[in-house]
Design a protein around this motif. Structure first.
Motif, PDB file in Angstrom:
ATOM      1  N   THR A   1       0.883  -1.133  -0.036  1.00  0.00           N
ATOM      2  CA  THR A   1       0.106   0.107  -0.061  1.00  0.00           C
ATOM      3  C   THR A   1       0.803   1.225   0.153  1.00  0.00           C
ATOM      4  OG1 THR A   1      -1.970  -1.054   1.183  1.00  0.00           O
ATOM      5  CG2 THR A   1      -1.690   1.229   1.296  1.00  0.00           C
ATOM      6  N   ARG A   2       1.913   1.368   0.640  1.00  0.00           N
ATOM      7  CA  ARG A   2       2.815   2.486   0.790  1.00  0.00           C
ATOM      8  C   ARG A   2       3.528   2.526  -0.497  1.00  0.00           C
ATOM      9  NH1 ARG A   2       7.846   2.868   0.665  1.00  0.00           N
ATOM     10  NH2 ARG A   2       8.386   0.633   1.015  1.00  0.00           N
ATOM     11  N   ILE A   3       4.175   1.482  -1.154  1.00  0.00           N
ATOM     12  CA  ILE A   3       4.656   1.623  -2.617  1.00  0.00           C
ATOM     13  C   ILE A   3       3.584   2.268  -3.492  1.00  0.00           C
ATOM     14  CG2 ILE A   3       5.366   0.286  -4.478  1.00  0.00           C
ATOM     15  CD1 ILE A   3       6.720  -1.610  -2.341  1.00  0.00           C
ATOM     16  N   SER A   4       2.277   1.761  -3.475  1.00  0.00           N
ATOM     17  CA  SER A   4       1.261   2.273  -4.199  1.00  0.00           C
ATOM     18  C   SER A   4       1.087   3.848  -4.193  1.00  0.00           C
ATOM     19  CB  SER A   4       0.150   1.560  -3.958  1.00  0.00           C
ATOM     20  OG  SER A   4      -1.069   2.157  -4.808  1.00  0.00           O
ATOM     21  N   VAL A   5       0.911   3.913  -2.856  1.00  0.00           N
ATOM     22  CA  VAL A   5       0.696   5.607  -2.480  1.00  0.00           C
ATOM     23  C   VAL A   5       2.043   6.476  -3.040  1.00  0.00           C
ATOM     24  CG1 VAL A   5       0.566   7.280  -0.834  1.00  0.00           C
ATOM     25  CG2 VAL A   5      -0.804   5.264  -0.697  1.00  0.00           C
ATOM     26  N   ASP A   6       3.193   6.031  -2.975  1.00  0.00           N
ATOM     27  CA  ASP A   6       4.531   6.701  -3.320  1.00  0.00           C
ATOM     28  C   ASP A   6       4.461   6.865  -4.731  1.00  0.00           C
ATOM     29  OD1 ASP A   6       5.249   6.975  -0.638  1.00  0.00           O
ATOM     30  OD2 ASP A   6       6.590   5.567  -0.748  1.00  0.00           O
ATOM     31  N   MET A   7       3.879   5.799  -5.484  1.00  0.00           N
ATOM     32  CA  MET A   7       3.902   5.764  -6.733  1.00  0.00           C
ATOM     33  C   MET A   7       2.924   6.688  -7.602  1.00  0.00           C
ATOM     34  SD  MET A   7       3.867   1.894  -8.378  1.00  0.00           S
ATOM     35  CE  MET A   7       5.547   0.883  -8.228  1.00  0.00           C
ATOM     36  N   LYS A   8       1.747   6.879  -6.553  1.00  0.00           N
ATOM     37  CA  LYS A   8       0.944   7.830  -7.217  1.00  0.00           C
ATOM     38  C   LYS A   8       1.134   9.347  -6.945  1.00  0.00           C
ATOM     39  CE  LYS A   8      -3.358   4.684  -6.487  1.00  0.00           C
ATOM     40  NZ  LYS A   8      -4.303   4.595  -5.479  1.00  0.00           N
ATOM     41  N   VAL A   9       1.854   9.481  -5.803  1.00  0.00           N
ATOM     42  CA  VAL A   9       2.536  11.005  -5.581  1.00  0.00           C
ATOM     43  C   VAL A   9       3.454  11.387  -6.856  1.00  0.00           C
ATOM     44  CG1 VAL A   9       3.811  12.324  -4.059  1.00  0.00           C
ATOM     45  CG2 VAL A   9       2.060  10.660  -3.188  1.00  0.00           C
ATOM     46  N   LEU A  10       4.308  10.359  -7.012  1.00  0.00           N
ATOM     47  CA  LEU A  10       5.437  10.749  -8.125  1.00  0.00           C
ATOM     48  C   LEU A  10       4.672  10.818  -9.476  1.00  0.00           C
ATOM     49  CD1 LEU A  10       8.149   7.951  -7.242  1.00  0.00           C
ATOM     50  CD2 LEU A  10       7.972  10.447  -6.760  1.00  0.00           C
TER      51      LEU A  10
END
Length: 300
Positions: free
Chosen positions: A279-288
């Motif tokens: 989930t954290r990786i997904s959120v970080d991806m969306k931010v980038l």
């Protein structure tokens, strides 16, 4: 992309004929402002003397700029105010009388402006200035300066996008080894639950049916959380973004489409998350990706 440029040209430079009636102390100025926009939105602000040359300006700008909100403003000014001619008082009196006569018959008629009075007094209205050869020259000069400024901004944006692409690749690589680990953890949970449900003591053998069921459940779980396909597509989109950045040219709309595809893969990635790490990786991806989307709007 944002940018600003201006250029000026004297009348004697812009007219090839010495009999055009254009005074040598007149100067043509032009400025171009550009801000971000998904499409080309061109507006021109020209004085009445240059209004007939609007199609020429519009053609020159659209040939060079394909995207952005662009404003073109042109003006005419006196290069040397000391060179202004003296006005004949008798002529001013005559103009005032004519204006009074006209307004007596047409009360709604607008009074003469200072510029109109000066044109009548100097006789310039009889020989209008010809700026048809000056406009392309000064516009070309301003456009070249604007494109140079936009190119410098484009280099900065390309550097930022390359950095975001590298960060997205790193996040995707972090996610790949997490999936097998989660599948094994889930298989162990299924096995423990089957043992508890069947009342088996610690260390006793698990019936073959229970083990097969646990493996079946673990397999179904692995299929649900498998992000290998999303990672592959995401890497493919990132490869294409880097290729376009190296290629250059009119790539803004293509980058727009690829950013949308990255958003789709990141959303699918998030929907399959079965652990806080994913989930954290997904959120970080969306931010980038959102940061990239905002900057891609600036690229032509």
């Amino acid at each position: 992309m944002t940018g600003y440029a201006s250029a000026q040209l004297g009348a004697s430079q812009g007219n090839t004929s010495t009999e055009s009636g254009t005074p040598p102390n007149r100067r043509l100025g032009l400025e171009i402002r550009s801000v971000n926009s998904r499409f080309l939105d061109l507006s021109l602000r020209l004085p009445d003397e240059l209004r007939a040359l609007e199609p020429v300006l519009r053609t020159l700008v659209t040939q060079k700029i394909k995207r952005g909100k662009v404003e073109v403003r042109a003006w005419l000014e006196q290069a040397d105010t000391a060179a202004l001619p003296d006005v004949n008082p008798r002529l001013l009196q005559r103009l005032g009388s004519l204006q009074d006569a006209v307004q007596s018959w047409m009360p709604e008629a607008s009074p003469l402006s200072v510029a109109e009075v000066l044109r009548f007094c100097t006789g310039s209205s009889a020989t209008p200035e010809d700026w048809s050869s000056a406009i392309p020259a000064v516009a070309q000069q301003a456009l070249e300066a604007l494109l140079q400024a936009r190119a410098q901004e484009g280099e900065r944006l390309a550097t930022m996008l390359h950095e975001r692409v590298s960060q997205l690749r790193a996040l995707a690589l972090q996610a790949v080894p997490l999936v097998p680990r989660l599948v094994e953890q889930q298989r162990q949970r299924f096995m423990e639950r089957w043992k508890e449900a069947m009342g088996l003591a610690e260390g006793s053998a698990t019936p073959e049916a229970a083990q097969d069921r646990a493996l079946s459940e673990a397999t179904a779980f692995a299929i649900r959380i498998d992000v290998a396909e999303e990672v592959t597509r995401l890497q493919s989109h990132l490869d294409e973004i880097e290729r376009l950045l190296r290629q250059g040219g009119d790539i803004g709309k293509r980058l727009d489409f690829l950013i949308q595809e990255l958003h789709r893969e990141a959303n699918t990635f998030g929907s399959k998350s079965a652990a806080l790490e994913l989930t954290r990786i997904s959120v970080d991806m969306k931010v980038l990706i959102e940061q990239m989307r905002e900057q891609v709007q600036n690229i032509e």
